[in-house]
Design an enzyme around this catalytic site. Structure first.
Site, mmCIF file in Angstrom:
data_model
loop_
_atom_site.group_PDB
_atom_site.id
_atom_site.type_symbol
_atom_site.label_atom_id
_atom_site.label_comp_id
_atom_site.label_asym_id
_atom_site.label_seq_id
_atom_site.Cartn_x
_atom_site.Cartn_y
_atom_site.Cartn_z
ATOM 1 N N ASP A 262 66.754 54.891 -22.840
ATOM 2 C CA ASP A 262 67.810 54.267 -23.651
ATOM 3 C C ASP A 262 67.718 52.747 -23.641
ATOM 4 O O ASP A 262 66.963 52.156 -22.853
ATOM 5 C CB ASP A 262 69.191 54.725 -23.167
ATOM 6 C CG ASP A 262 69.311 54.779 -21.650
ATOM 7 O OD1 ASP A 262 68.576 54.045 -20.971
ATOM 8 O OD2 ASP A 262 70.142 55.553 -21.161
ATOM 9 N N GLU B 218 77.019 61.097 -23.226
ATOM 10 C CA GLU B 218 78.315 61.127 -22.566
ATOM 11 C C GLU B 218 78.993 62.488 -22.771
ATOM 12 O O GLU B 218 78.565 63.271 -23.635
ATOM 13 C CB GLU B 218 79.197 60.008 -23.147
ATOM 14 C CG GLU B 218 78.578 58.610 -23.073
ATOM 15 C CD GLU B 218 78.614 57.999 -21.667
ATOM 16 O OE1 GLU B 218 78.636 58.748 -20.676
ATOM 17 O OE2 GLU B 218 78.608 56.754 -21.573
ATOM 18 N N ASN C 230 80.230 60.653 -14.696
ATOM 19 C CA ASN C 230 80.778 61.643 -15.622
ATOM 20 C C ASN C 230 79.720 62.687 -16.006
ATOM 21 O O ASN C 230 79.884 63.394 -16.990
ATOM 22 C CB ASN C 230 81.331 60.945 -16.871
ATOM 23 C CG ASN C 230 80.249 60.163 -17.610
ATOM 24 O OD1 ASN C 230 79.080 60.240 -17.239
ATOM 25 N ND2 ASN C 230 80.632 59.438 -18.641
ATOM 26 N N HIS D 17 76.779 62.147 -17.176
ATOM 27 C CA HIS D 17 75.893 61.845 -18.317
ATOM 28 C C HIS D 17 74.445 61.758 -17.849
ATOM 29 O O HIS D 17 74.171 61.466 -16.685
ATOM 30 C CB HIS D 17 76.337 60.586 -19.077
ATOM 31 C CG HIS D 17 76.053 59.273 -18.417
ATOM 32 N ND1 HIS D 17 76.635 58.094 -18.819
ATOM 33 C CD2 HIS D 17 75.246 58.923 -17.379
ATOM 34 C CE1 HIS D 17 76.193 57.100 -18.089
ATOM 35 N NE2 HIS D 17 75.355 57.581 -17.195
HETATM 36 P P1 PGA Z 1 73.052 54.250 -11.720
HETATM 37 O O1 PGA Z 1 73.236 54.838 -13.175
HETATM 38 O O2 PGA Z 1 71.703 54.665 -11.295
HETATM 39 O O3 PGA Z 1 73.126 52.748 -11.887
HETATM 40 O O4 PGA Z 1 74.139 54.811 -10.877
HETATM 41 C C1 PGA Z 1 72.856 56.150 -13.421
HETATM 42 C C2 PGA Z 1 73.286 56.564 -14.802
HETATM 43 O O5 PGA Z 1 74.319 56.065 -15.280
HETATM 44 O O6 PGA Z 1 72.611 57.405 -15.402
#
Ligand code: PGA
Length: 254
Positions: free
Chosen positions: A67, A143, A136, A138
């Protein structure tokens, strides 16, 4: 699903690096799907170390990131382009033309999504996809209430994601509200998937992913239907899993 529970964030990265390095040794022209965020940093550090010490060769590897923020120029320090170069690409011998991220500045995001999917298909599809997970549940920026059939597309970020990512910005208002992300279908078409999670803040998302219903409300739960997924956790992220979970390997490095 295979589940590996390690005793630390660094060990989580080591386990993941063993899988990624094994993939590259067995298929030097592997196509990797890559993730940003804090979680994969120990993986990238370990892969850089393997490159430096025993010459793990990335020269034929192709990468596609999950992304990018919409509106973010690639050279902005907040962009995922910048993040990947700073933490990984600048330290290995990958060919610049083999590095791909979706463009956050394309005029037409639907066309950009199609272009990205075409490039993945032309590369032969993703051999191994690396994922983090949001609080959450995702994956990528898919999301809750995701459409499982979506490919690379424009997404609106959840309030929870905006709050979680505010730590990378001066102010929460500066966090972009939109991103372009591989869709769940793109991720599910990868031949192998590894998902990494670290810390107590991820425990609930991990539990829903492994033990809950397959539902768009917990996007990562779709991975229960993938044929080759390895979940690599530290013990804090694994805290809410039942002890008898199938396929688990608990590493006691102590
Ligand atoms: P993080 O993010 O590794 O910074 O916790 C993971 C994500 O949001 O997929």
């Amino acid at each position: 699903m295979r589940v590996i529970i390690t005793d630390s964030y660094e060990r989580m990265g080591l386990e993941a690096a063993n899988i990624v390095a094994g993939q590259i040794y067995l298929k030097p022209d592997s196509v990797l799907g890559l993730a940003t965020g804090s979680t994969p940093l120990s993986l990238y550090r370990r892969l850089i170390a393997v490159h430096e010490t025993v010459g793990l060769d990335f020269s034929s590897v192709t990468t596609f990131n999950l992304d990018e923020y919409i509106g973010m120029e690639p050279d902005s320090p907040h962009s995922y382009h910048y993040f990947m170069h700073e933490h990984f690409f600048d330290h290995i011998n990958i060919a610049p033309e083999n590095i791909h991220l979706p463009s956050g500045t394309a005029e037409d995001m639907a066309a950009e999504g199609r272009r990205y999917e075409d490039m993945i298909a032309k590369a032969g599809g993703i051999d191994l996809q690396v994922l983090g997970i949001g609080r959450n549940a995702h994956i990528g920026f898919n999301e809750p209430d995701v459409k499982f059939e979506a490919t690379t597309h424009k997404v609106a970020l959840d309030e929870e994601t905006i709050k979680a990512n505010a730590r990378f910005f001066d102010r929460e208002e500066d966090v972009p509200r939109y991103a372009i992300s591989m869709g769940i279908k793109t991720i599910m078409l990868a031949r192998r998937v590894i998902l990494l999670a670290s810390g107590a803040a991820k425990a609930e998302a991990v539990s829903k992913t492994l033990c809950g219903s397959v539902t768009p409300k917990a996007p990562a739960s779709i991975l229960q239907l993938h044929q080759d997924v390895t979940i690599i956790l530290d013990k804090e992220a694994a805290a809410l899993l039942p002890k008898e979970i199938y396929g688990v390997r608990i590493d006691n490095y102590g």
